[in-house]
Design a protein around this motif. Structure first.
Motif, PDB file in Angstrom:
ATOM      1  N   TYR A   1      76.413  -7.723 -80.441  1.00 49.63           N
ATOM      2  CA  TYR A   1      75.478  -8.301 -81.412  1.00 49.63           C
ATOM      3  C   TYR A   1      76.136  -9.506 -82.064  1.00 49.63           C
ATOM      4  N   GLY A   2      75.414 -10.618 -82.169  1.00 53.68           N
ATOM      5  CA  GLY A   2      75.953 -11.826 -82.764  1.00 53.68           C
ATOM      6  C   GLY A   2      76.887 -12.537 -81.820  1.00 53.68           C
ATOM      7  N   LYS A   3      77.903 -13.162 -82.369  1.00 53.49           N
ATOM      8  CA  LYS A   3      78.841 -13.942 -81.559  1.00 53.49           C
ATOM      9  C   LYS A   3      80.227 -13.294 -81.520  1.00 53.49           C
TER      10      LYS A   3
ATOM     11  N   ALA B   1      84.500   0.612 -82.581  1.00 54.96           N
ATOM     12  CA  ALA B   1      83.111   0.777 -82.135  1.00 54.96           C
ATOM     13  C   ALA B   1      82.416  -0.581 -82.161  1.00 54.96           C
ATOM     14  N   HIS B   2      81.587  -0.845 -81.139  1.00 52.20           N
ATOM     15  CA  HIS B   2      80.966  -2.159 -80.983  1.00 52.20           C
ATOM     16  C   HIS B   2      79.468  -2.003 -80.716  1.00 52.20           C
TER      17      HIS B   2
END
Length: 462
Positions: free
Chosen positions: A40-42, A54-55
């Protein structure tokens, strides 16, 4: 002993749920998942992630960049992981379609499908756990009672391994000293006296016997007690089952022969799984369906560990009762005299005299009268008064028991050899055999084919 490729499997149970997990393990685990994960995002990709992080992001179809599911990826780097390899767990929605789709993508970009138990097998082969601990993993998963779970967790944490290792260390020290005295007789190696050797051998035998003494209780806590409720039709077998379950599981009517098949349920009795089988009433019948039920009842009767023979206090003992009583003379049996809320026509003293070593309990099953006394008696018979002795390591695995028994036999032979004053060469032969048997428990001396068979019985994804 195994290929260093990267493996993957679904690690959660089949069916819809809030969360599902696809587990990936191996040297390329992080790189493989990174190919289909978009954070999520950059944020940076998984290959640059720290361990134990955790990602949040999405699993995407790499060619079309189509979103498959919203996920959280847990990154765990070797060696401090379940398998001691790099591990990634993909937490996704628990439906069968997203789980299967994600697994297919993981396999497509570089992993292979794990074999049953392969994650735990790698934990064993990489030295994180020994074989008895690995087997305890499945015991934890399949435990049916709190007592069963406690015993399995004790083994998983190394309770059995520690005791077996302690015995093996004592054997190794004794064996090393004896072999040194044989190989280097000219050197000044301190000799054991016969009495000293005998004392050390006796101590090892005592330790093995202590473990073996727990095996009966371990088997019961793990596998349960096969308990058959038998009797002629309409004596209250189904009412007894319902009373013990505290729910209306079996159909109860005044019509004889209502139960035409075997009903099986598991009752947690103070940590003991009681596998209760409510059988069809045993009698001669011309009804084809009921006849099949009676035949099945007789088969269950033969394999049961414990028999609950139900008699009708109001009717007294009939010819049908007499035939059934003759079937259980060589079984551990509790006679349940039911319907004691009605006028009794049964002489309990005469019944006790006729049948040796049988326990009798009076009940009124529909009113739950006498059920607690029956349950206490069952526990007393099962454990001979030691119902909740779970404060020590307990042997639950038949393979472990057989290895301990073989080691025990070897040590008894050693004891006999020492007692006869035979040379040390004779003593070392059986010491080595005992050492090898104990090594089978932890996996130190077990062949690869047997190890493969043990893990083949595991569930996929564990």
């Amino acid at each position: 002993m195994y290929s260093k490729d990267t493996i993957a499997a679904i690690s959660t149970a089949v069916g819809d749920g809030g969360i599902g997990i696809v587990r990936v393990s191996g040297p390329e685990a992080i790189k493989v998942v990174n190919k289909i994960f978009k954070s999520y995002g950059k944020k940076k990709g998984l290959t640059e992630a720290d361990t134990y992080t955790a990602h949040y992001g999405h699993i995407i179809e790499p060619k079309e960049e189509q979103v498959v599911d919203e996920v959280v990826c847990l990154v765990m780097k070797s060696p401090r992981t379940y398998t001691k390899e790099d591990v990634v767990e993909i937490d996704c929605h628990g439906g069968s379609i997203p789980l299967q789709k994600i697994l297919e993508l993981v396999l497509k970009v570089g992993a292979r499908l794990a074999e049953p138990g392969e994650f735990t097998k790698r934990a064993f082969l990489n030295g994180r756990i020994d074989l008895s601990q690995a087997e305890a993993v499945m015991d934890v998963i399949t435990s049916q009672t709190e007592a069963g779970l406690e015993i399995a967790m004790d083994q998983l944490e190394g309770g059995l391994s520690g005791q077996v290792s302690e015995i093996r260390q004592k054997l190794i020290k004794l064996l090393a000293h004896l072999e040194a005295s044989i190989d280097f007789p000219e050197d000044e190696i301190e000799d054991f006296t016969i009495d000293e050797v005998g004392e050390r051998v006796a101590k090892i035998i005592e330790m093995i016997e202590k473990l073996l003494a727990t095996s009966k209780r371990g088997k019961i806590v793990k596998e349960g007690v096969q308990t058959a409720i038998i009797g002629k039709p309409n004596v209250g077998k189904s009412s007894l089952l319902n009373a013990m379950l505290q729910e209306n599981r079996a159909i109860v009517t005044d019509v004889p022969g209502t139960t035409r098949d075997v009903i099986e349920e598991v009752i947690n009795l103070d940590g003991v799984p009681l596998k209760i089988m409510d059988t069809a009433g045993i009698r001669k019948t011309e009804d084809e369906v009921e006849k099949i039920g009676v035949e099945r009842s007789q088969k269950f009767l033969k394999r049961a560990d414990l028999i609950l023979l139900v008699l009708d206090a109001h009717q007294g003992i009939t010819e049908e009762d007499e035939r059934i009583i003759n079937l259980v003379t060589d079984k551990d049996t509790i006679i349940v005299v039911n319907k004691t809320d009605l006028t009794s026509n049964l002489d309990l003293d005469e019944l006790q005299e006729r049948i040796d070593n049988v326990q009798i309990v009076k009940t009124a099953a529909t009113e739950r009268v006498g059920i607690k006394k029956l349950e206490d008696l069952i526990l007393e018979m099962v454990f001979a008064g030691k119902v909740k002795a779970t404060d020590q390591t307990v042997v639950t695995n038949m393979r472990h028991k057989e290895a301990l028994e073989a080691a025990h036999e070897n040590m008894l032979t050693v004891q006999e050899t020492v007692g006869q004053g035979l040379p040390a060469d004779f003593v070392t032969i059986d010491l080595k055999a005992a050492l090898e048997e104990l090594g089978k428990i932890t996996g130190n001396t077990l062949g690869e084919d047997i190890i493969d068979q043990i893990f083949a019985d595991f569930c996929l994804g564990k």
